[in-house]
Enzyme design. Structure first.
Site, PDB file in Angstrom:
ATOM      1  N   SER A 134       0.804  -1.223   0.000  1.00  0.00           N
ATOM      2  CA  SER A 134       0.000   0.000   0.000  1.00  0.00           C
ATOM      3  C   SER A 134       0.839   1.277   0.000  1.00  0.00           C
ATOM      4  O   SER A 134       0.368   2.317  -0.448  1.00  0.00           O
ATOM      5  CB  SER A 134      -0.930   0.019   1.210  1.00  0.00           C
ATOM      6  OG  SER A 134      -0.181  -0.150   2.407  1.00  0.00           O
ATOM      7  N   HIS A 151      -0.180   6.401   6.322  1.00  0.00           N
ATOM      8  CA  HIS A 151       0.336   6.196   4.961  1.00  0.00           C
ATOM      9  C   HIS A 151       0.689   7.541   4.326  1.00  0.00           C
ATOM     10  O   HIS A 151       0.161   8.575   4.713  1.00  0.00           O
ATOM     11  CB  HIS A 151      -0.712   5.508   4.085  1.00  0.00           C
ATOM     12  CG  HIS A 151      -0.767   4.025   4.267  1.00  0.00           C
ATOM     13  ND1 HIS A 151      -1.217   3.454   5.428  1.00  0.00           N
ATOM     14  CD2 HIS A 151      -0.429   3.003   3.437  1.00  0.00           C
ATOM     15  CE1 HIS A 151      -1.156   2.125   5.312  1.00  0.00           C
ATOM     16  NE2 HIS A 151      -0.670   1.831   4.111  1.00  0.00           N
TER      17      HIS A 151
END
Length: 307
Positions: free
Chosen positions: A58, A283
């Site tokens: 990811s 993230h």
């Protein structure tokens, strides 16, 4: 990194921990349930004559960053491989990165995203690889540390938890991940013997000076430096494995120092557990992907002889 947590991760049954876990798991679900056609993203013909394949999890795919080109793998057309491909004007570009991917997904399908290594062909010229974070359990680690923080906000309950057996479990996880990453690199070389292979490290998630920012990032004070050091150990392992397996290494930690998830929204390139910019919790956001792309581009500009 979107992780499917194992039962033995023993995430404390606190509502706060569950909320963090749910936020990360929702990413994993979006990312990992099924995936769309791997080779469709970003095909184009130009003059540079380089066939580029991007592999990864990811942190590569860019969950929730506009525009999402593959909802199943949470893949963005503004992730660092897409930016790199555009800047380098590659002849062909295939991005098979997928949220939730472990090294296993190099050989096995993740929903409808086929085994990532299938994208690497004999005539592939450039391969970037960013993998290993899910193997060592980063998503469950974040949920666990958030859940434990209230036990001792000034202390290091998370470090104590992972060190309860007399050794640091997270360091062991990293050591155990090293041969898995090495196997991926050997497989890339076998499939594309003349390709330039570049291992991309993970960016700086937490303040490099060891300071904290509870409750924006709900960890206990002394667990911030512990988790920072864990991230550095992961990157050191990746750098070492790259060197031992004829691959180059790109440091994305150094270029992102000062832009971690504790910083103000305008300054951060990594989103906290409740993002304010389009990105998954913990993230990189679009700026973080740009920073990683710049690091990759600088590495590529130096020529393959430099390590």
């Amino acid at each position: 990194m979107n992780h499917h947590t194992r039962p033995d991760d023993a995430v404390p049954r606190r509502r706060g921990a569950m909320a963090v876990g749910a936020a990360l798991s929702s990413c994993a679900l979006v990312a990992g349930v099924a995936a769309a056609t791997p080779a469709a993203a970003g095909q184009g013909h130009t003059h540079s004559g380089v066939d580029y394949v991007a592999l990864g999890d990811s942190y590569t795919s860019g969950p929730l960053i506009p525009q999402q080109t593959d909802a199943n793998c949470a893949r963005s057309d503004h992730n660092y491989p897409s930016i790199t491909a555009a800047e380098r004007k590659v002849r062909s570009f295939t991005d098979v990165s997928c949220g939730g991917a472990k090294t296993d997904e190099m050989w096995k399908a993740q929903g409808t995203n086929g085994p990532q290594l299938d994208a690497v062909k004999r005539d592939t010229d450039l391969v970037t690889v960013q993998i290993g974070g899910n193997d060592m359990g980063f998503g469950s680690i974040i949920a666990t540390c958030a859940g434990l923080s209230s036990k001792d906000l000034a202390g290091n309950p998370c470090q104590q938890y992972y060190g309860a057996s007399g050794f640091d479990q997270l360091t062991l996880n990293i050591v155990e991940t090293a041969p898995k990453v090495a196997r991926v690199l050997r497989a890339v070389h076998a499939r594309a013997p003349h390709a330039r292979v570049v291992v991309v490290g993970y960016p700086d998630l937490l303040p490099d000076d060891g300071s904290g920012c509870y409750p924006t990032v709900p960890f206990a004070a002394k667990d911030f430096p512990y988790l920072r050091d864990t991230g550095k150990r992961l990157n050191l392992m990746l750098r070492t494995v790259a060197r031992l397996n004829r691959a180059e290494y790109v440091d994305t930690y150094g270029p992102t120092v000062g832009h971690d998830m504790c910083k103000a929204p305008a300054d951060r390139w990594i989103e906290p557990l409740r993002p304010t910019s389009p990105a998954a919790p913990a993230h990189p956001n679009a700026k973080g992907q740009e920073a990683m792309a710049r690091a990759v581009l600088e590495r590529l500009a130096k020529g393959s002889g430099h390590h």
